[in-house]
Design a protein around this motif. Structure first.
Motif, mmCIF file in Angstrom:
data_model
loop_
_atom_site.group_PDB
_atom_site.id
_atom_site.type_symbol
_atom_site.label_atom_id
_atom_site.label_comp_id
_atom_site.label_asym_id
_atom_site.label_seq_id
_atom_site.Cartn_x
_atom_site.Cartn_y
_atom_site.Cartn_z
ATOM 1 N N MET A 1 0.757 -0.909 -0.039
ATOM 2 C CA MET A 1 0.226 -0.195 0.052
ATOM 3 C C MET A 1 0.742 1.296 -0.142
ATOM 4 N N ILE A 2 2.410 1.493 0.205
ATOM 5 C CA ILE A 2 3.125 2.007 0.297
ATOM 6 C C ILE A 2 4.261 2.658 -0.018
ATOM 7 N N SER A 3 3.752 1.276 -1.310
ATOM 8 C CA SER A 3 5.164 0.801 -2.216
ATOM 9 C C SER A 3 5.189 2.110 -2.931
ATOM 10 N N ASP A 4 6.994 2.007 -3.728
ATOM 11 C CA ASP A 4 6.715 2.265 -5.727
ATOM 12 C C ASP A 4 5.874 2.353 -5.897
ATOM 13 N N GLY A 5 6.162 2.538 -7.381
ATOM 14 C CA GLY A 5 4.876 1.877 -8.529
ATOM 15 C C GLY A 5 4.136 0.590 -8.562
ATOM 16 N N VAL A 6 3.294 1.543 -7.513
ATOM 17 C CA VAL A 6 1.684 0.180 -7.555
ATOM 18 C C VAL A 6 0.449 0.792 -7.797
ATOM 19 N N GLU A 7 0.820 2.070 -8.548
ATOM 20 C CA GLU A 7 -0.503 3.131 -8.657
ATOM 21 C C GLU A 7 -1.579 2.092 -9.136
ATOM 22 N N ASN A 8 -2.744 2.063 -8.773
ATOM 23 C CA ASN A 8 -3.792 1.686 -9.786
ATOM 24 C C ASN A 8 -3.563 0.002 -10.782
ATOM 25 N N LEU A 9 -2.868 -0.250 -9.308
ATOM 26 C CA LEU A 9 -2.960 -2.080 -9.395
ATOM 27 C C LEU A 9 -3.764 -2.387 -8.456
ATOM 28 N N PHE A 10 -4.240 -1.960 -7.786
ATOM 29 C CA PHE A 10 -5.165 -2.737 -6.789
ATOM 30 C C PHE A 10 -6.416 -1.750 -6.441
ATOM 31 N N GLN A 11 -7.616 -1.760 -5.913
ATOM 32 C CA GLN A 11 -8.218 -1.246 -5.107
ATOM 33 C C GLN A 11 -8.924 -1.056 -3.132
ATOM 34 N N ARG A 12 -8.317 -2.204 -3.535
ATOM 35 C CA ARG A 12 -9.132 -2.620 -1.796
ATOM 36 C C ARG A 12 -8.007 -4.157 -1.549
ATOM 37 N N VAL A 13 -8.009 -4.198 0.132
ATOM 38 C CA VAL A 13 -7.461 -4.990 0.528
ATOM 39 C C VAL A 13 -7.941 -5.280 1.445
ATOM 40 N N ASP B 1 -9.829 0.028 -0.089
ATOM 41 C CA ASP B 1 -10.853 -0.045 1.009
ATOM 42 C C ASP B 1 -9.795 -1.114 1.917
ATOM 43 N N VAL B 2 -10.140 -0.793 2.730
ATOM 44 C CA VAL B 2 -9.524 -1.610 3.679
ATOM 45 C C VAL B 2 -10.168 -2.495 4.489
ATOM 46 N N LEU B 3 -9.655 -4.145 4.623
ATOM 47 C CA LEU B 3 -10.303 -5.156 5.824
ATOM 48 C C LEU B 3 -9.743 -5.218 6.715
ATOM 49 N N ILE C 1 -12.790 1.607 6.586
ATOM 50 C CA ILE C 1 -12.081 0.992 6.973
ATOM 51 C C ILE C 1 -12.551 -0.191 7.837
ATOM 52 N N TYR C 2 -13.080 -1.089 7.356
ATOM 53 C CA TYR C 2 -13.472 -2.637 9.137
ATOM 54 C C TYR C 2 -12.691 -3.058 9.214
ATOM 55 N N LEU C 3 -12.707 -3.223 11.102
ATOM 56 C CA LEU C 3 -11.478 -4.002 10.938
ATOM 57 C C LEU C 3 -12.890 -5.092 12.380
ATOM 58 N N PHE C 4 -12.041 -6.401 11.712
ATOM 59 C CA PHE C 4 -12.430 -7.595 12.175
ATOM 60 C C PHE C 4 -11.864 -8.272 13.341
ATOM 61 N N ARG C 5 -12.802 -9.103 14.170
ATOM 62 C CA ARG C 5 -12.036 -10.357 15.197
ATOM 63 C C ARG C 5 -12.809 -11.460 14.987
ATOM 64 N N ILE C 6 -11.955 -12.829 14.676
ATOM 65 C CA ILE C 6 -12.155 -14.118 14.669
ATOM 66 C C ILE C 6 -11.992 -15.061 16.251
ATOM 67 N N HIS C 7 -13.436 -15.202 15.735
ATOM 68 C CA HIS C 7 -13.529 -15.490 17.813
ATOM 69 C C HIS C 7 -13.793 -17.272 17.577
ATOM 70 N N SER C 8 -13.447 -18.070 18.582
ATOM 71 C CA SER C 8 -13.839 -19.764 18.685
ATOM 72 C C SER C 8 -14.619 -19.781 19.512
ATOM 73 N N LYS C 9 -15.779 -20.107 19.581
ATOM 74 C CA LYS C 9 -17.453 -20.458 20.269
ATOM 75 C C LYS C 9 -17.068 -21.612 20.795
ATOM 76 N N ARG D 1 -16.391 -7.471 -3.850
ATOM 77 C CA ARG D 1 -17.123 -6.585 -5.260
ATOM 78 C C ARG D 1 -17.677 -4.734 -5.212
ATOM 79 N N ASN D 2 -17.660 -4.397 -3.883
ATOM 80 C CA ASN D 2 -17.707 -2.797 -3.749
ATOM 81 C C ASN D 2 -16.765 -2.091 -2.474
ATOM 82 N N GLY D 3 -16.173 -2.995 -1.871
ATOM 83 C CA GLY D 3 -15.365 -1.906 -0.891
ATOM 84 C C GLY D 3 -16.457 -2.289 0.054
ATOM 85 N N THR D 4 -17.613 -2.487 0.064
ATOM 86 C CA THR D 4 -18.456 -2.287 1.627
ATOM 87 C C THR D 4 -18.735 -3.781 2.334
#
Length: 446
Positions: free
Chosen positions: A205-217, A302-304, A365-373, A427-430
């Motif tokens: 995301m902060i590297s040189d040379g990646v302009e327009n190569l991706f939209q979301r992570v 967009d970030v998850l 940006i969305y933040l997630f955490r996976i638990h084991s129930k 698909r849409n960043g949301t």
């Protein structure tokens, strides 16, 4: 079980060349396409289009590496007969639904595998995206790149740093140019990575040379808590291994570099990941500029981002000696406290800080955490617990120590919901509230 009549071949007539793919149960798999090539300790050179038919190799190419007993115990035995060791390991594989509808191009997810920047490859059965591609009608591209000593330890004229990152950038350029020919949308590309793969994506995301190569992570279980103040350790590691040159026998390097890895007593938890992205060398900025750079990228991607609740249980509870003395009574409390503390130091707090800074800079940006129930799940939601949820593949995971006492039905039901959510984000960043979330998922927009 796959029946013979469901297997065939398909040829993609792309502008890169005629590419032979496997056709299996409704999915097309164009495997191990070379996107670049390299000499030892040199930057990758993009592969040119070819008039010849491009045929997948019989065995999966993999960067030279040592087998990890921990991974074999926790995830599964590696069948070495399926892999071919190769230093120039710039390959990608494309997984696509056999039948495309007429409504346009499919969203593309690019999988960057983890393994402490030292082990693994893009095409392991435990991360085969067939189930996900089939269910969600997306394209998944898996990427292999140079690892460890060959891709992530450098800093001198003879051995540049970050060669593995340069490999991934070349893969992304290839995908951007050619994915339309496979039915993918070159303007809708999401990078997905777990562990060091997630860490690599954060740094792309902060590297040189990646302009327009991706939209979301999508960044899963990235050890961002180990990213700072590493250069002294890496410089020492580099100096101690100067005897290994471009001409040294490959086997000698693979068998002996372990003798020089940094000391845990000297460098603490960072020594657990002796290879990695290096600040202050192309394509990265200096370390002190990194947070500002992420804030600058907030309007671009967009970030998850998130983690599993018991990440370090993967390492701590897998230790037989640790369990022998600490898995009962007061010892068990100490063990659980150690897991909680190290999970937060390496994964939890850094992910939260990243998310808060990114949101403050105006990022989505969305933040997630996976638990084991599950009460009987010995390892809990440990490191890599997200992989069977995301990729499915019961056969690949059935002998895994990680899922000991976890019913596959639980993994499958939660996994289907997780795959649907992650595909929606691609698909849409949301992530809409209407989606049924897995019972184990905690998720919020920051």
């Amino acid at each position: 079980m796959t029946t013979q009549q469901n297997i065939g071949t398909h040829t993609f007539h792309s502008s890169f060349g005629k590419i032979l793919a496997i056709k299996e149960n409704g999915i097309l798999k164009a495997k191990s396409i070379r996107y670049a090539h390299s000499e030892r300790f040199q930057k990758p050179v993009p592969e040119k289009p070819s008039d010849l038919e491009i045929i997948f190799p019989e065995r999966t190419p993999v960067c030279p590496q040592n087998i990890s007993p921990l991974l074999e115990k926790m995830i599964g035995k590696i069948d070495l007969d399926l892999f071919e060791v190769e230093e120039s390991t710039q390959y990608l594989s494309i997984y696509r639904p056999e039948n495309l509808d007429q409504n346009g191009k499919l969203p593309v997810v690019v999988w960057i595998h983890g393994g402490s920047y030292e082990i693994g490859c893009g095409d392991l059965s435990t991360a085969d995206p067939t189930d996900w591609v089939k269910e969600q009608n997306i394209i998944v591209v898996t990427v292999s790149y140079r690892l460890g000593f060959f891709g992530f330890l450098g800093g001198s004229e003879k051995r540049p740093a970050n060669l593995g990152l340069f490999d991934i950038i070349e893969a992304l350029k290839w995908i951007k140019i050619y994915i339309n020919d496979f039915g993918g949308d070159a303007e809708n590309i999401t990078l997905l990575g777990q562990s060091s793969g997630g860490d690599a994506i954060a740094h792309l995301m902060i590297s040189d040379g990646v302009e327009n190569l991706f939209q979301r992570v999508i960044i899963q279980s990235a050890p961002l808590g180990l990213r700072n103040h590493r250069q002294k350790m890496l410089t020492e590691f580099l100096e101690k291994t100067e005897r290994f040159t471009a001409d040294t026998d490959l086997l000698e390097i693979v068998e002996n570099y372990k003798n020089f890895v940094p000391s845990f007593f000297k460098y603490g938890l960072k020594a657990a990941m002796p290879f990695g992205a290096q600040y202050g060398f192309p394509p990265l900025c200096n370390e002190e500029e990194s947070m500002e750079k992420w804030k600058e990228s907030a309007r671009k991607y967009d970030v998850l981002i998130g983690l599993n609740d018991d990440e370090t249980s993967f390492y701590i509870k897998a230790s037989d000696s640790m369990n022998k003395y600490l898995n009962q009574g007061f010892g068990k409390k100490i063990l659980n406290k150690a897991i909680r503390a190290t999970t937060e130091i390496i994964y939890g707090k850094p992910a939260q800080t990243f998310a808060e800074n990114y949101a403050e800079a105006g990022g989505n940006i969305y933040l997630f955490r996976i638990h084991s129930k599950l009460i009987n799940n010995f390892f809990g939601a440990a490191h890599a617990f997200d992989l069977p949820l995301l990729f499915g593949n019961e056969n690949a995971w059935k002998s895994s120590g990680l899922l000991k006492d976890v019913p596959w039905k639980y993994i499958h039901e939660n996994g289907q919901r997780l795959r649907a959510l992650w595909a929606e984000f691609a698909r849409n960043g949301t992530l809409s509230e209407s989606f049924e979330k897995p019972s184990m998922l905690e998720l919020r927009k920051v």
